[in-house]
Write a protein that holds these residues in place. Sequence first.
Motif, PDB file in Angstrom:
ATOM      1  N   PRO A  12       0.842  -1.198   0.000  1.00  0.00           N
ATOM      2  CA  PRO A  12       0.000   0.000   0.000  1.00  0.00           C
ATOM      3  C   PRO A  12       0.881   1.254   0.000  1.00  0.00           C
ATOM      4  CG  PRO A  12      -0.656  -1.503   1.763  1.00  0.00           C
ATOM      5  CD  PRO A  12       0.614  -2.035   1.174  1.00  0.00           C
ATOM      6  N   PRO A  13       0.409   2.339  -0.590  1.00  0.00           N
ATOM      7  CA  PRO A  13       1.225   3.567  -0.676  1.00  0.00           C
ATOM      8  C   PRO A  13       1.758   4.036   0.676  1.00  0.00           C
ATOM      9  CG  PRO A  13      -0.734   3.785  -2.026  1.00  0.00           C
ATOM     10  CD  PRO A  13      -0.874   2.495  -1.255  1.00  0.00           C
ATOM     11  N   GLU A  14       0.958   3.937   1.733  1.00  0.00           N
ATOM     12  CA  GLU A  14       1.432   4.407   3.039  1.00  0.00           C
ATOM     13  C   GLU A  14       2.551   3.512   3.580  1.00  0.00           C
ATOM     14  OE1 GLU A  14      -2.192   1.848   3.514  1.00  0.00           O
ATOM     15  OE2 GLU A  14      -1.810   3.668   2.368  1.00  0.00           O
ATOM     16  N   GLN A  15       2.510   2.224   3.269  1.00  0.00           N
ATOM     17  CA  GLN A  15       3.569   1.320   3.706  1.00  0.00           C
ATOM     18  C   GLN A  15       4.848   1.603   2.927  1.00  0.00           C
ATOM     19  OE1 GLN A  15       3.196  -2.935   2.802  1.00  0.00           O
ATOM     20  NE2 GLN A  15       3.611  -3.359   4.972  1.00  0.00           N
ATOM     21  N   ALA A  16       4.717   1.836   1.620  1.00  0.00           N
ATOM     22  CA  ALA A  16       5.888   2.167   0.806  1.00  0.00           C
ATOM     23  C   ALA A  16       6.494   3.487   1.269  1.00  0.00           C
ATOM     24  CB  ALA A  16       5.498   2.232  -0.669  1.00  0.00           C
ATOM     25  N   ALA A  17       5.667   4.466   1.591  1.00  0.00           N
ATOM     26  CA  ALA A  17       6.163   5.754   2.076  1.00  0.00           C
ATOM     27  C   ALA A  17       6.915   5.582   3.396  1.00  0.00           C
ATOM     28  CB  ALA A  17       5.013   6.739   2.236  1.00  0.00           C
TER      29      ALA A  17
END
Length: 85
Positions: free
Chosen positions: A30-35
């Motif tokens: 998910p984008p928040e995990q990648a961030a």
Amino acid sequence: CDVARVLGFDAKWCIHPGQVAATNRAFAPPPEQAAWAKTVLAEYDRATREGRGAITVAGRMVDAASLRMAQAIVERDEAAQARGG
């Protein structure tokens, strides 16, 4: 794919080309995990350049296991982006 991801798997065999796009989306972080992972790696890189070995990110200690996890997440994210995911 959702069950496999929850169980800790990070990929799945596809037996038909029509399954590939959905599988790639399901296993992309998910984008928040990648961030979060990118932040951890950037902060650790900065800390080591400054001669520090221990860091915290968002109030949480980052250890060797956190670094390995962050690197794996970034690699999965980069692979997903390369596939157009």
